[in-house]
Structures are given as structure tokens and as C-alpha cells.
Design a protein around this motif. Structure first.
Motif, PDB file in Angstrom:
ATOM      1  N   ILE A  48       0.857  -1.192   0.000  1.00  0.00           N
ATOM      2  CA  ILE A  48       0.000   0.000   0.000  1.00  0.00           C
ATOM      3  C   ILE A  48       0.890   1.237   0.000  1.00  0.00           C
ATOM      4  O   ILE A  48       1.778   1.378   0.851  1.00  0.00           O
ATOM      5  CB  ILE A  48      -0.920   0.021   1.242  1.00  0.00           C
ATOM      6  N   GLU A  49       0.671   2.108  -0.972  1.00  0.00           N
ATOM      7  CA  GLU A  49       1.441   3.351  -1.075  1.00  0.00           C
ATOM      8  C   GLU A  49       0.488   4.524  -1.267  1.00  0.00           C
ATOM      9  O   GLU A  49      -0.506   4.426  -1.989  1.00  0.00           O
ATOM     10  CB  GLU A  49       2.416   3.293  -2.247  1.00  0.00           C
ATOM     11  N   LYS A  50       0.802   5.649  -0.625  1.00  0.00           N
ATOM     12  CA  LYS A  50      -0.011   6.852  -0.754  1.00  0.00           C
ATOM     13  C   LYS A  50       0.862   8.070  -0.502  1.00  0.00           C
ATOM     14  O   LYS A  50       1.555   8.149   0.516  1.00  0.00           O
ATOM     15  CB  LYS A  50      -1.164   6.813   0.264  1.00  0.00           C
ATOM     16  N   HIS A  51       0.859   9.014  -1.448  1.00  0.00           N
ATOM     17  CA  HIS A  51       1.632  10.241  -1.255  1.00  0.00           C
ATOM     18  C   HIS A  51       0.999  11.085  -0.161  1.00  0.00           C
ATOM     19  O   HIS A  51      -0.206  11.340  -0.168  1.00  0.00           O
ATOM     20  CB  HIS A  51       1.684  11.064  -2.552  1.00  0.00           C
ATOM     21  N   ILE A  52       1.824  11.471   0.801  1.00  0.00           N
ATOM     22  CA  ILE A  52       1.375  12.338   1.880  1.00  0.00           C
ATOM     23  C   ILE A  52       2.274  13.561   1.921  1.00  0.00           C
ATOM     24  O   ILE A  52       3.498  13.439   2.033  1.00  0.00           O
ATOM     25  CB  ILE A  52       1.393  11.606   3.231  1.00  0.00           C
ATOM     26  N   SER A  53       1.664  14.718   1.824  1.00  0.00           N
ATOM     27  CA  SER A  53       2.420  15.966   1.750  1.00  0.00           C
ATOM     28  C   SER A  53       3.240  16.189   3.011  1.00  0.00           C
ATOM     29  O   SER A  53       2.799  15.891   4.123  1.00  0.00           O
ATOM     30  CB  SER A  53       1.463  17.141   1.540  1.00  0.00           C
ATOM     31  N   LYS A  54       4.439  16.722   2.847  1.00  0.00           N
ATOM     32  CA  LYS A  54       5.317  17.009   3.977  1.00  0.00           C
ATOM     33  C   LYS A  54       5.136  18.427   4.509  1.00  0.00           C
ATOM     34  O   LYS A  54       5.666  18.787   5.553  1.00  0.00           O
ATOM     35  CB  LYS A  54       6.782  16.822   3.563  1.00  0.00           C
ATOM     36  N   LYS A  55       4.412  19.265   3.769  1.00  0.00           N
ATOM     37  CA  LYS A  55       4.283  20.669   4.158  1.00  0.00           C
ATOM     38  C   LYS A  55       3.195  20.838   5.219  1.00  0.00           C
ATOM     39  O   LYS A  55       2.046  20.459   5.027  1.00  0.00           O
ATOM     40  CB  LYS A  55       3.945  21.519   2.936  1.00  0.00           C
ATOM     41  N   LYS A  56       3.579  21.431   6.338  1.00  0.00           N
ATOM     42  CA  LYS A  56       2.657  21.610   7.449  1.00  0.00           C
ATOM     43  C   LYS A  56       1.522  22.577   7.108  1.00  0.00           C
ATOM     44  O   LYS A  56       0.466  22.573   7.728  1.00  0.00           O
ATOM     45  CB  LYS A  56       3.410  22.109   8.683  1.00  0.00           C
ATOM     46  N   ALA A  57       1.779  23.423   6.088  1.00  0.00           N
ATOM     47  CA  ALA A  57       0.764  24.409   5.703  1.00  0.00           C
ATOM     48  C   ALA A  57      -0.522  23.752   5.214  1.00  0.00           C
ATOM     49  O   ALA A  57      -1.599  24.345   5.263  1.00  0.00           O
ATOM     50  CB  ALA A  57       1.312  25.332   4.620  1.00  0.00           C
ATOM     51  N   PHE A  58      -0.397  22.541   4.724  1.00  0.00           N
ATOM     52  CA  PHE A  58      -1.559  21.823   4.210  1.00  0.00           C
ATOM     53  C   PHE A  58      -2.115  20.870   5.278  1.00  0.00           C
ATOM     54  O   PHE A  58      -2.363  19.706   5.013  1.00  0.00           O
ATOM     55  CB  PHE A  58      -1.189  21.039   2.949  1.00  0.00           C
ATOM     56  N   GLY A  59      -2.299  21.395   6.488  1.00  0.00           N
ATOM     57  CA  GLY A  59      -2.675  20.551   7.618  1.00  0.00           C
ATOM     58  C   GLY A  59      -3.900  19.691   7.377  1.00  0.00           C
ATOM     59  O   GLY A  59      -3.870  18.468   7.574  1.00  0.00           O
ATOM     60  N   GLN A  60      -5.017  20.287   6.939  1.00  0.00           N
ATOM     61  CA  GLN A  60      -6.249  19.527   6.725  1.00  0.00           C
ATOM     62  C   GLN A  60      -6.090  18.526   5.595  1.00  0.00           C
ATOM     63  O   GLN A  60      -6.557  17.393   5.676  1.00  0.00           O
ATOM     64  CB  GLN A  60      -7.397  20.484   6.414  1.00  0.00           C
ATOM     65  N   LYS A  61      -5.376  18.956   4.541  1.00  0.00           N
ATOM     66  CA  LYS A  61      -5.153  18.070   3.406  1.00  0.00           C
ATOM     67  C   LYS A  61      -4.301  16.865   3.806  1.00  0.00           C
ATOM     68  O   LYS A  61      -4.542  15.733   3.368  1.00  0.00           O
ATOM     69  CB  LYS A  61      -4.477  18.845   2.269  1.00  0.00           C
ATOM     70  N   VAL A  62      -3.296  17.125   4.642  1.00  0.00           N
ATOM     71  CA  VAL A  62      -2.424  16.046   5.107  1.00  0.00           C
ATOM     72  C   VAL A  62      -3.236  15.018   5.890  1.00  0.00           C
ATOM     73  O   VAL A  62      -3.067  13.803   5.713  1.00  0.00           O
ATOM     74  CB  VAL A  62      -1.275  16.601   5.974  1.00  0.00           C
TER      75      VAL A  62
END
Length: 303
Positions: free
Chosen positions: A22-36
Motif C-alpha cells: 500500500i502506497e499513498k503520497h502524503i504531503s510534507k508541508k505543514k501548511a496543508f494541515g487539513q489536506k495532510v
């Protein structure tokens, strides 16, 4: 597992098989808190779906699920804890019996990464080994307690000894088959084959097969009761007749055991050793007096 990657393995005594990656891209930028958070939940959902696909009762029957002693979740940091929390919430929300069964056997542990090589790290973790043993022993104990409770209340809904278990199997009456693992390790080749065939036949009938470790307390008690027993779906007439036949004709019984193993050899052709089955030990309810049964039912051992 780790953030964005997980591997799902089915591990047995003989082998380990990769069931899903299972693979899923997860953003590293804290600015995208809800998206993360949404990405993480989607990742956990994919893991949940992989469990549902690979272990659901509809496609695989419940024998596979019941045979699983533990679900181990390993990760660096707290990823394992977040996944465990997500799966518990999903199990409650969806009322999933699969997830509830797996989560009841879950062990959380640390590993260095979510990549495949970490499986070896997890399986050589002594704490994990001990916990898996504890989970397995607890499950065995529950099944054996159920067996003895049925024996107390409805004697013809349980049986023990090879001939009575075979009789119950032939009548499609077995709900749970209890076998001690020492029977699969017998020095006698015919004995090993015989119990492998019995176990495989039970699985084909959809029977819940429970393998008891012979060194566990429950396994020791089962071993003293011939090492093989069954909890039945319904009361089975004729068990007493099987027992009387075993009591009166032990030599014939021994020949029948060997014939069941390979369809041709007689019991007299089998080489005698310490592990060869003694037909006297295959006597069922008639094989123990009430005092001995009381000792076993109360968790004791027969000298």
C-alpha cells in the motif's frame, strides 16, 4: 509500515507471503494541515481495504481468519498507534466482524521502517514472539474451555480420540476440530500423514481447525486426551457404539488407523516407536474414568 507505505504479509511456520503493498503520497508541508490529515486517512483506509480483501470470510471462509494467532503492526514512531486507532473506529462504524476479530489479536511494536526488510526485524523481536505465544495460548484455552463445558452439559456434542472424531467427520457433525501439534511431528510417517489428512478434510468441510501447541497448558491437557478432539454442531447418536467397538477390538482399531493413513498398509507393518499410536489411548469417553475427567475438566493433569 511508515508514513505513506505499508506491506501486508501472511506469515506461517513455513513461509511468509506478501499479500499487498500500500502506497499513498502524503504531503510534507505543514501548511496543508487539513489536506495532510485527509491523505493520512485515505492511506489508512487503503490498509483497511487490503485487510478486508485478503481475509474476508466471504471469499476465504472463516478457517483462514480463525487460524491467525495475531496481527502485528510495526512502525517507527507513532504510525502504528494512529493506524490502530483508525481501524478501531472503522470497526465500530462499519460493525465489521473481520476487523473486530483481527484487532482483538493485535500486537503493536517498533520497527525501523515500513519496507519489506523490516519483517525480519519484527519476527526476531523476542517481545513480539512472547506476545504471539500468549495470544495463541489464550485462544486455545477458550476453545478447550468450551469443549469441557459441552462435555459437562451435553456429552454427545463433543468427542475425543481418532475413531470418534472420524465418525463425527463422516457424519458432517464437526464444528471445531482440536489437534495437538505433536501429532504432526510424530516420528511415525503414517501417523503424521493421517493427521494431516484429517486436518485437510476438516478444512474442506468448513470446520474450524484449532492447532494446539503441545507445550502450552491447554495443549498438555489435550495431549492427555489423545491429542485430537471435536466440538460438534449437534448431538450425534452412535458415538457410544464407536467407543464400545474401540474398547473391544484394539487390534482391529490399530489396523484401521493405518488403513486411514494410506489406504493399504496394515497397522502391523508400521514400525513401532515411542510416537506410534497406541489404540488403547484412542478410547474415547470410555477411555477415562469420571475421576480422571474431573481432573482434566478442572485444569489438572493425569499422572
Amino acid at each position: 509500515m511508515e508514513e505513506g507505505i505499508a506491506h501486508l504479509f501472511l506469515v506461517t511456520k513455513q513461509t511468509s507471503k506478501l499479500k499487498a503493498k500500500i502506497e499513498k503520497h502524503i504531503s510534507k508541508k505543514k501548511a496543508f494541515g487539513q489536506k495532510v490529515e485527509q491523505q493520512k486517512n485515505k492511506f489508512y483506509e487503503q490498509i483497511e481495504n487490503a485487510l478486508e480483501v485478503n481475509f474476508n470470510v466471504r471469499d476465504h471462509g472463516d478457517a483462514l481468519l480463525k487460524s491467525i494467532k495475531a496481527m502485528v503492526i510495526g512502525s517507527p514512531g507513532s504510525y502504528k498507534d494512529h493506524l490502530f486507532k483508525y481501524l478501531n473506529e472503522a470497526a465500530d462504524k462499519k460493525k465489521s466482524p473481520l476487523l473486530k476479530e483481527l484487532l482483538s489479536k493485535t500486537i503493536l511494536t517498533h520497527c525501523s521502517s515500513g519496507f519489506k526488510h523490516s519483517l525480519n526485524e519484527i519476527m526476531h523481536n523476542k517481545e513480539v514472539e512472547n506476545k504471539i505465544q500468549d495470544v495463541g495460548c489464550y485462544s486455545e484455552s477458550q476453545v478447550l474451555d468450551q469443549f469441557f463445558e459441552e462435555l459437562r452439559t451435553t456429552e454427545n456434542k463433543v468427542c475425543y480420540g481418532l475413531n470418534s472424531v472420524k465418525y463425527a467427520m463422516e457424519n458432517m457433525a464437526v464444528e471445531k476440530l482440536l489437534i495437538s501439534d505433536h501429532l504432526f511431528r510424530s516420528k511415525n510417517n503414517m501417523t503424521r500423514k493421517m493427521y494431516v489428512q484429517l486436518s485437510e478434510s476438516a478444512e474442506r468441510q468448513g470446520v474450524d481447525v484449532v492447532i494446539f501447541g503441545s507445550l502450552s497448558p491447554s495443549g498438555e491437557r489435550l495431549k492427555q486426551m489423545t491429542g485430537v478432539a471435536a466440538i460438534l454442531r449437534f448431538e450425534l447418536p452412535g458415538l457410544d457404539d464407536v467407543e464400545e467397538l474401540n474398547d473391544s477390538d484394539s487390534e482391529k482399531d490399530s489396523d484401521e488407523l493405518s488403513a486411514y493413513s494410506n489406504g493399504s498398509k496394515s497397522g502391523k507393518e508400521a514400525e513401532s516407536d515411542d510416537d506410534q499410536i497406541d489404540s488403547k489411548k484412542l478410547e474415547n469417553q470410555g477411555g477415562f474414568d469420571q475421576e480422571q475427567l474431573d481432573i482434566l475438566m478442572n485444569g489438572g493433569y493425569i499422572d
